[in-house]
Design a protein around this motif. Sequence first.
Motif, PDB file in Angstrom:
ATOM      1  N   PRO A 152      34.679  36.148  36.862  1.00  0.00           N
ATOM      2  CA  PRO A 152      35.102  34.749  36.766  1.00  0.00           C
ATOM      3  C   PRO A 152      33.950  33.844  36.324  1.00  0.00           C
ATOM      4  O   PRO A 152      32.816  34.004  36.739  1.00  0.00           O
ATOM      5  CB  PRO A 152      35.538  34.413  38.194  1.00  0.00           C
ATOM      6  CG  PRO A 152      35.831  35.733  38.821  1.00  0.00           C
ATOM      7  CD  PRO A 152      34.901  36.708  38.208  1.00  0.00           C
ATOM      8  N   ALA A 153      34.285  32.898  35.447  1.00  0.00           N
ATOM      9  CA  ALA A 153      33.268  31.946  35.000  1.00  0.00           C
ATOM     10  C   ALA A 153      32.993  30.902  36.056  1.00  0.00           C
ATOM     11  O   ALA A 153      31.933  30.314  36.091  1.00  0.00           O
ATOM     12  CB  ALA A 153      33.726  31.272  33.713  1.00  0.00           C
ATOM     13  N   ARG A 154      33.950  30.676  36.921  1.00  0.00           N
ATOM     14  CA  ARG A 154      33.743  29.776  38.057  1.00  0.00           C
ATOM     15  C   ARG A 154      34.594  30.328  39.197  1.00  0.00           C
ATOM     16  O   ARG A 154      35.534  31.093  38.950  1.00  0.00           O
ATOM     17  CB  ARG A 154      34.137  28.336  37.700  1.00  0.00           C
ATOM     18  CG  ARG A 154      35.566  28.151  37.253  1.00  0.00           C
ATOM     19  CD  ARG A 154      35.863  26.697  36.917  1.00  0.00           C
ATOM     20  NE  ARG A 154      35.017  26.228  35.823  1.00  0.00           N
ATOM     21  CZ  ARG A 154      34.950  24.956  35.445  1.00  0.00           C
ATOM     22  NH1 ARG A 154      35.676  24.047  36.109  1.00  0.00           N
ATOM     23  NH2 ARG A 154      34.203  24.592  34.452  1.00  0.00           N
ATOM     24  N   PRO A 155      34.275  29.959  40.422  1.00  0.00           N
ATOM     25  CA  PRO A 155      34.975  30.588  41.560  1.00  0.00           C
ATOM     26  C   PRO A 155      36.482  30.462  41.436  1.00  0.00           C
ATOM     27  O   PRO A 155      37.023  29.368  41.288  1.00  0.00           O
ATOM     28  CB  PRO A 155      34.437  29.812  42.769  1.00  0.00           C
ATOM     29  CG  PRO A 155      33.090  29.319  42.324  1.00  0.00           C
ATOM     30  CD  PRO A 155      33.228  29.034  40.867  1.00  0.00           C
ATOM     31  N   GLY A 156      37.157  31.581  41.488  1.00  0.00           N
ATOM     32  CA  GLY A 156      38.618  31.593  41.575  1.00  0.00           C
ATOM     33  C   GLY A 156      39.347  31.602  40.268  1.00  0.00           C
ATOM     34  O   GLY A 156      40.542  31.832  40.245  1.00  0.00           O
ATOM     35  N   GLN A 157      38.690  31.299  39.100  1.00  0.00           N
ATOM     36  CA  GLN A 157      39.425  31.272  37.844  1.00  0.00           C
ATOM     37  C   GLN A 157      38.487  31.600  36.696  1.00  0.00           C
ATOM     38  O   GLN A 157      37.281  31.449  36.777  1.00  0.00           O
ATOM     39  CB  GLN A 157      40.059  29.900  37.617  1.00  0.00           C
ATOM     40  CG  GLN A 157      39.033  28.775  37.470  1.00  0.00           C
ATOM     41  CD  GLN A 157      39.713  27.418  37.253  1.00  0.00           C
ATOM     42  OE1 GLN A 157      40.896  27.282  37.472  1.00  0.00           O
ATOM     43  NE2 GLN A 157      38.942  26.460  36.814  1.00  0.00           N
ATOM     44  N   ASN A 158      39.075  32.110  35.624  1.00  0.00           N
ATOM     45  CA  ASN A 158      38.311  32.333  34.401  1.00  0.00           C
ATOM     46  C   ASN A 158      39.293  32.446  33.244  1.00  0.00           C
ATOM     47  O   ASN A 158      40.520  32.534  33.426  1.00  0.00           O
ATOM     48  CB  ASN A 158      37.438  33.574  34.509  1.00  0.00           C
ATOM     49  CG  ASN A 158      38.228  34.853  34.403  1.00  0.00           C
ATOM     50  OD1 ASN A 158      39.067  35.131  35.250  1.00  0.00           O
ATOM     51  ND2 ASN A 158      37.962  35.623  33.374  1.00  0.00           N
ATOM     52  N   LEU A 159      38.736  32.401  32.005  1.00  0.00           N
ATOM     53  CA  LEU A 159      39.527  32.504  30.792  1.00  0.00           C
ATOM     54  C   LEU A 159      39.069  33.731  30.010  1.00  0.00           C
ATOM     55  O   LEU A 159      37.902  34.132  30.064  1.00  0.00           O
ATOM     56  CB  LEU A 159      39.372  31.261  29.920  1.00  0.00           C
ATOM     57  CG  LEU A 159      39.874  29.933  30.488  1.00  0.00           C
ATOM     58  CD1 LEU A 159      39.594  28.800  29.511  1.00  0.00           C
ATOM     59  CD2 LEU A 159      41.378  30.011  30.785  1.00  0.00           C
ATOM     60  N   LEU A 160      40.030  34.270  29.246  1.00  0.00           N
ATOM     61  CA  LEU A 160      39.723  35.394  28.385  1.00  0.00           C
ATOM     62  C   LEU A 160      40.431  35.173  27.050  1.00  0.00           C
ATOM     63  O   LEU A 160      41.647  35.009  27.007  1.00  0.00           O
ATOM     64  CB  LEU A 160      40.208  36.695  29.029  1.00  0.00           C
ATOM     65  CG  LEU A 160      39.902  37.973  28.246  1.00  0.00           C
ATOM     66  CD1 LEU A 160      38.404  38.180  28.109  1.00  0.00           C
ATOM     67  CD2 LEU A 160      40.549  39.167  28.914  1.00  0.00           C
ATOM     68  N   LEU A 161      39.610  35.090  25.954  1.00  0.00           N
ATOM     69  CA  LEU A 161      40.151  34.905  24.617  1.00  0.00           C
ATOM     70  C   LEU A 161      40.204  36.270  23.938  1.00  0.00           C
ATOM     71  O   LEU A 161      39.182  36.950  23.795  1.00  0.00           O
ATOM     72  CB  LEU A 161      39.265  33.945  23.807  1.00  0.00           C
ATOM     73  CG  LEU A 161      39.706  33.655  22.378  1.00  0.00           C
ATOM     74  CD1 LEU A 161      41.095  32.994  22.356  1.00  0.00           C
ATOM     75  CD2 LEU A 161      38.686  32.768  21.672  1.00  0.00           C
ATOM     76  N   LEU A 162      41.429  36.688  23.532  1.00  0.00           N
ATOM     77  CA  LEU A 162      41.642  38.019  22.970  1.00  0.00           C
ATOM     78  C   LEU A 162      42.210  37.916  21.557  1.00  0.00           C
ATOM     79  O   LEU A 162      42.993  36.997  21.249  1.00  0.00           O
ATOM     80  CB  LEU A 162      42.620  38.809  23.850  1.00  0.00           C
ATOM     81  CG  LEU A 162      42.198  39.030  25.313  1.00  0.00           C
ATOM     82  CD1 LEU A 162      43.324  39.714  26.062  1.00  0.00           C
ATOM     83  CD2 LEU A 162      40.913  39.827  25.390  1.00  0.00           C
ATOM     84  N   PRO A 163      41.840  38.857  20.671  1.00  0.00           N
ATOM     85  CA  PRO A 163      42.400  38.853  19.313  1.00  0.00           C
ATOM     86  C   PRO A 163      43.836  39.351  19.265  1.00  0.00           C
ATOM     87  O   PRO A 163      44.485  39.265  18.229  1.00  0.00           O
ATOM     88  CB  PRO A 163      41.473  39.808  18.558  1.00  0.00           C
ATOM     89  CG  PRO A 163      40.922  40.723  19.604  1.00  0.00           C
ATOM     90  CD  PRO A 163      40.812  39.904  20.859  1.00  0.00           C
ATOM     91  N   GLY A 164      44.347  39.871  20.383  1.00  0.00           N
ATOM     92  CA  GLY A 164      45.711  40.388  20.445  1.00  0.00           C
ATOM     93  C   GLY A 164      45.816  41.378  21.598  1.00  0.00           C
ATOM     94  O   GLY A 164      44.843  41.635  22.315  1.00  0.00           O
ATOM     95  N   ASN A 165      47.006  41.919  21.803  1.00  0.00           N
ATOM     96  CA  ASN A 165      47.185  42.943  22.821  1.00  0.00           C
ATOM     97  C   ASN A 165      48.092  44.039  22.258  1.00  0.00           C
ATOM     98  O   ASN A 165      48.451  44.009  21.076  1.00  0.00           O
ATOM     99  CB  ASN A 165      47.746  42.342  24.114  1.00  0.00           C
ATOM    100  CG  ASN A 165      49.071  41.618  23.885  1.00  0.00           C
ATOM    101  OD1 ASN A 165      49.707  41.771  22.839  1.00  0.00           O
ATOM    102  ND2 ASN A 165      49.478  40.842  24.876  1.00  0.00           N
TER     103      ASN A 165
END
Length: 530
Positions: A134-147
């Motif tokens: 996590p980038a900060r306590p309890g939450q984070n973001l993930l940028l993906l080119p696709g799944n």
Amino acid sequence: MNHANSLARAMIARRRPLPARISRGLLVFVAAVLPLLVITPIVYWQESQRLRQQAIIQADQAENMLDMMLGYAEQAADKVLPLTGRTCGAIEQELRRQVTVVPFIRSVTLERNGVLYCSSLFGVYHQQTSPPEPARPGQNLLLLPGNALTPGRPLIIYRKRPKEIAVLIAIDGIHLQFSLDMASDHGPVYMQVGRNWIGPDHAVHAGPSPRFDLVTIEQQSAHYPYSVITGFSRRDLYRQLGSSYELVFFSMAALGLVLAAALQWQLNRPASPTVELQRALDNGEFEAFLQPVVRADGLAWHGAEALMRWRHPRDGLIRPDLFIPRAEDCGMIVPMTRRMMHQLARALGRAGLPPQFHLGINITAAHLRDDALLDDCRQFLAHFPPGGLNLVLELTEREMVEPTPEACARLQRLRELGVMIAIDDFGTGHSSLVYLQQLPLDGIKIDKSFTASIGADAPSSHIVDSVAELAHKLELQIVAEGVETEAQRAYLSRLGVGWLQGYLFAKPMPLQEFLQRPELDAVRAAASDI
């Protein structure tokens, strides 16, 4: 007035020296480009600041729209979190309802201990995952080119995990890109999430997002772990300058051409002759030239006539007939002559001239009315040993000389100082015979127009004969100027003319050149042997 017009026309028509023309050309060129040189930095700075403000606005717009989008994701996550204690089958419909009613949501997935176990798309399933820290306590973001479901189609994952179970909200990249495009009013906007970024090409890239060589604004979101990067390059600035300030630059260019034309006109326009003469006097532009005067019996350089020349800084050497008459008309000939006498006294006093050296200096009627003339001559002679120099004041006849008692008395006092008085250009001016009768004189100078007629014009030759005969009877010394041929020299010698001057012997030359000539050295050497 005619003299002033002649001087003005000569100053325009004279071909200026190359350095002067180059400097004037550069000055006109600077005037032409000066408005552009002044306005360009101002416009450059102003447009740079405007683009900086525009970049800040774009970053704010992008952040607001992205925060709003992620805010909906957080809202969906908060709705789902209280239900995570139930089985997937019990909450599967609620997950799908969130995808349906919450804007921008593409899918909702639950994860426990690194395993995805429940999804709005598949219901119950099992997939191992390794989410980033996590980038900060309890939450984070993930940028993906696709799944696996939509390869090549970007998406962003909002992940919230208060305890051992995490909620993953997927937002389609099309919404993400729409927000960035909406914020890109004039320049590109990028979103950096962790080590990945997405920009105008709608693709996800690894590494730092691009930077701009003019202004780069990187703005960290106050609510979520991402940053917005935007800015402008110098190419954007130049393009903007060309499109938005075209009229300004055109106006400045036109103004520069007007200024250059006005300056060109002003530079080519002659200054008032009086003002120009005063400026030249203040700057020491008048200098003494000497033309040798020789004895008719030996042709050695036993004297010289001092002639004034104007070395103009722009127009070069100006002939005396173009400025002396004007100097006489405007009353400046007296201070100009005084300055030349000081120059001559300093240089000749140290030069070791031959004994009884004959030096002629022209004076006008204005000098005879000037009480300082006597002091000027006294100071001049003080630079030489007693009797070492024969100073001859040659009275020009361009202006009528009134033989008043005051003028005669002043001339007599000059003679008592040892100064000789002669009439210059005898026979060409005002009442020369009256001068011989009423003024105390020591010599006359035969004008070059009469000398030039020797051997060619019988009446003029008779005038030369008569002038020489008259001078001998009055016991006056004679100087003949304008001697250019051997025949003229021989003729004048037979008449008993004691002094000769002209191009046959030498042209007028600068003072220092005169003092270094071998002809003068020969006279010095002969005098030292006596």
